[in-house]
Design an enzyme around this catalytic site. Structure first.
Site, PDB file in Angstrom:
ATOM      1  N   ASN A 104      -2.543  12.909  -3.950  1.00 33.22           N
ATOM      2  CA  ASN A 104      -3.598  13.327  -4.874  1.00 33.22           C
ATOM      3  C   ASN A 104      -4.144  14.709  -4.524  1.00 33.22           C
ATOM      4  O   ASN A 104      -4.340  15.563  -5.393  1.00 33.22           O
ATOM      5  CB  ASN A 104      -4.744  12.310  -4.862  1.00 33.22           C
ATOM      6  N   GLU A 107      -4.669   2.281  -4.450  1.00 33.93           N
ATOM      7  CA  GLU A 107      -3.226   2.448  -4.325  1.00 33.93           C
ATOM      8  C   GLU A 107      -2.589   1.214  -3.704  1.00 33.93           C
ATOM      9  O   GLU A 107      -1.531   1.269  -3.095  1.00 33.93           O
ATOM     10  CB  GLU A 107      -2.889   3.685  -3.483  1.00 33.93           C
ATOM     11  N   ASP A 163      -1.367   9.447 -10.623  1.00 35.24           N
ATOM     12  CA  ASP A 163      -1.250   8.390 -11.633  1.00 35.24           C
ATOM     13  C   ASP A 163       0.214   8.092 -11.950  1.00 35.24           C
ATOM     14  O   ASP A 163       0.598   6.935 -12.148  1.00 35.24           O
ATOM     15  CB  ASP A 163      -1.986   8.788 -12.916  1.00 35.24           C
ATOM     16  N   ASP A 184       0.845  -1.197   0.000  1.00 35.50           N
ATOM     17  CA  ASP A 184       0.000   0.000   0.000  1.00 35.50           C
ATOM     18  C   ASP A 184       0.880   1.247   0.000  1.00 35.50           C
ATOM     19  O   ASP A 184       1.821   1.359   0.797  1.00 35.50           O
ATOM     20  CB  ASP A 184      -0.914  -0.004   1.233  1.00 35.50           C
ATOM     21  N   ILE A 185       0.580   2.194  -0.906  1.00 34.23           N
ATOM     22  CA  ILE A 185       1.341   3.441  -0.968  1.00 34.23           C
ATOM     23  C   ILE A 185       0.958   4.318   0.221  1.00 34.23           C
ATOM     24  O   ILE A 185      -0.227   4.626   0.415  1.00 34.23           O
ATOM     25  CB  ILE A 185       1.081   4.184  -2.289  1.00 34.23           C
TER      26      ILE A 185
END
Length: 314
Positions: A204, A238, A213, A196-197
């Site tokens: 964002n 993500e 993106d 997971d980012i």
């Protein structure tokens, strides 16, 4: 479209592109088979795929086996004919009278099959209805079944398109789940990483979705460069999944991925630092994909609670 009945190598390649053999039950195909069975009032119906030496049932009703040898399959004859196959009384048909499927279970007497014809002209399987009593099939019957077979192929095409994430080119969640299911079926020592980012929403919100993106694509490239892996998928907005054939190497690989992401550069964003949290789980004997994924998910949340930018096993 030119029909290609004499190119077995090309036919098997076309079947392989769908990546559908030996996959789990899917409701879309089950519904088609159930509807066909009801429309024709037949005790048995199936979507079959004809491999090199067997026919495998993607969906079936009234049939107790998941596959049969190709040599005894009625559908083997169906895919060799442009207009499919109709058998009024198999016991009196020299092609099938001695077949184990006729003289024994499931005691086939009548059969109607429509080929599953791909857009490039290969017949990779059949949609068929089967009865225990002789029956004459009309031209209308054959046309109705042919139209249903077109629906099956359309579903196969949709399934193929739905297996790849448009942004990253990775497997979708559904396709990755299938890869996990296949790994469990092989009863190996597989492991799954959930990646997971960290703080992706903030990226964002602060820099815009176009940059978000770019981050997703950069993380994708970094994960793939650490491979090769059994499968890599985008399993959430993500969140990524990585399937490892050998769980013994999983902790070291997970740490290598974490470090590689922390060191990567996002194109056009030289000052942007990105980290990931990783949950790791090795497949347990006899467990389902859901249980396996939940353990990895629990480990991922432990990594987040522990401060992020770390690997936890579960």
């Amino acid at each position: 479209m030119k029909l290609k009945l004499d190119d077995e190598h090309g036919r098997l390649a076309a079947l392989g592109r769908y990546d559908i053999l030996d996959t789990a039950v899917e409701e879309e195909f089950e519904q088609i088979v159930q509807l066909v069975q009801q429309v024709f009032g037949m005790p048995m119906a199936a979507v079959t795929l004809v491999d090199a030496d067997r026919q495998w049932f993607k969906a079936r009703r009234g049939l107790g086996v998941a596959e049969t040898p190709r040599s005894m399959a009625f559908c083997h004859h169906t895919i060799a004919a442009a207009d499919g196959l109709a058998v009024e009384d198999a016991a009196n048909d020299p092609r099938f009278a001695d077949s184990p499927l006729v003289v024994g279970d499931p005691n086939i007497r009548s059969y109607l099959g429509a080929p599953l014809r791909t857009p490039d002209g290969y017949q990779v399987g059949a949609l068929c209805i089967i009865g225990n009593e002789s029956r004459r099939f009309s031209i209308t019957d054959r046309e109705i079944l042919r139209r249903f077979s077109d629906v099956v192929v359309s579903q196969m095409e949709l399934r193929q398109m739905a297996s790849t994430d448009s942004l990253t080119g990775l497997l979708t969640r559904r396709a990755f789940d299938q890869a996990m299911f296949d790994a469990l079926a092989r009863r190996g020592n597989s492991a799954v990483l959930l990646i997971d980012i960290d703080h992706f929403k903030q990226i964002n919100d602060r820099l815009g979705h176009a940059v978000g993106d770019e981050v997703l694509r950069a993380v994708t490239a970094t994960i793939e460069a650490a491979g090769p892996f059994g499968a890599v998928g985008r399993v959430g907005g993500e969140e990524f999944g990585v399937l490892l054939p050998d769980g013994d190497d999983a902790p070291a690989i997970a740490e290598a991925v974490r470090q590689a992401v922390a060191a990567m550069a996002v194109p056009g964003q030289p000052a942007l630092s990105v980290t990931v949290s990783i949950g790791l789980s090795i497949a347990g004997a006899g467990e389902t994909t859901e249980c396996w994924m939940k353990r990895a998910d629990d480990a991922l949340y432990a990594a987040k609670r522990g401060g992020r930018d770390r690997v936890c096993a579960g």
